[in-house]
Design an enzyme around this catalytic site. Structure first.
Site, mmCIF file in Angstrom:
data_model
loop_
_atom_site.group_PDB
_atom_site.id
_atom_site.type_symbol
_atom_site.label_atom_id
_atom_site.label_comp_id
_atom_site.label_asym_id
_atom_site.label_seq_id
_atom_site.Cartn_x
_atom_site.Cartn_y
_atom_site.Cartn_z
ATOM 1 N N ILE A 1 -47.589 -6.988 32.747
ATOM 2 C CA ILE A 1 -48.472 -6.043 32.063
ATOM 3 C C ILE A 1 -49.024 -5.013 33.047
ATOM 4 O O ILE A 1 -49.597 -5.385 34.061
ATOM 5 C CB ILE A 1 -49.628 -6.810 31.388
ATOM 6 N N PRO A 2 -48.841 -3.745 32.730
ATOM 7 C CA PRO A 2 -49.334 -2.666 33.615
ATOM 8 C C PRO A 2 -50.845 -2.542 33.584
ATOM 9 O O PRO A 2 -51.388 -1.543 33.116
ATOM 10 C CB PRO A 2 -48.653 -1.421 33.044
ATOM 11 N N CYS A 3 -51.539 -3.549 34.070
ATOM 12 C CA CYS A 3 -53.007 -3.535 34.048
ATOM 13 C C CYS A 3 -53.558 -2.405 34.903
ATOM 14 O O CYS A 3 -54.694 -1.982 34.720
ATOM 15 C CB CYS A 3 -53.571 -4.847 34.569
ATOM 16 N N HIS A 4 -52.766 -1.894 35.804
ATOM 17 C CA HIS A 4 -53.250 -0.839 36.701
ATOM 18 C C HIS A 4 -53.457 0.470 35.938
ATOM 19 O O HIS A 4 -54.120 1.365 36.425
ATOM 20 C CB HIS A 4 -52.257 -0.646 37.839
#
Length: 111
Positions: free
Chosen positions: A54-57
């Site tokens: 998941i691209p939490c950034h």
DNA sequence: AAGCTGACCTCGC
DNA sequence: GGCGAGGCCAGCT
């Protein structure tokens, strides 16, 4: 996970839909989930979220500040990942939301 | 067991 | 327009 895997699951779904080079905020995600006050839980969900899947950034706070930079192990990690995707930075730890903001509510029916 | 904290946001004064 | 409190829910002390 917690007692609300459904909530966290929706958070993951939204975050995964964030296009490359775009970012969104915790509040926007929470609002798209029907819980405008549950922004905190969004952050907590991302805490337990697998950053590799998941691209939490791409999730920042309403101020555009990279609040969870230390959660990636080092502040520069999140910065470089966003910068690598072409996200414009106003400061070292602040992105230009006006240029790269992706509102989930505006793309609910759009992919 | 009870209270505080936390990748936050909105409302009220 | 700035400051304070409330809300959300789970984890940790």
């Amino acid at each position: 996970m917690g007692a609300n895997p459904d909530f966290a699951n929706r958070v993951y779904a939204v975050v995964t839909r964030i296009p490359r080079g775009k970012v969104t905020t915790y509040g926007r995600i929470a609002q798209s989930l029907g819980e405008p006050r549950a922004a905190r839980m969004v952050g907590w969900a991302l805490n337990a979220a697998p950053s590799e899947d998941i691209p939490c950034h791409r999730v920042v706070n309403r101020n555009g500040n990279l609040t969870g930079q230390w959660h990636f192990g080092h502040p520069e990690v999140m910065r470089l990942m966003l910068r690598r995707e072409g996200v414009p930075f106003l400061e070292d730890d602040r992105v230009d939301l006006a240029a790269c903001l992706w509102d989930p509510n505006d793309h609910l029916n759009d992919v």
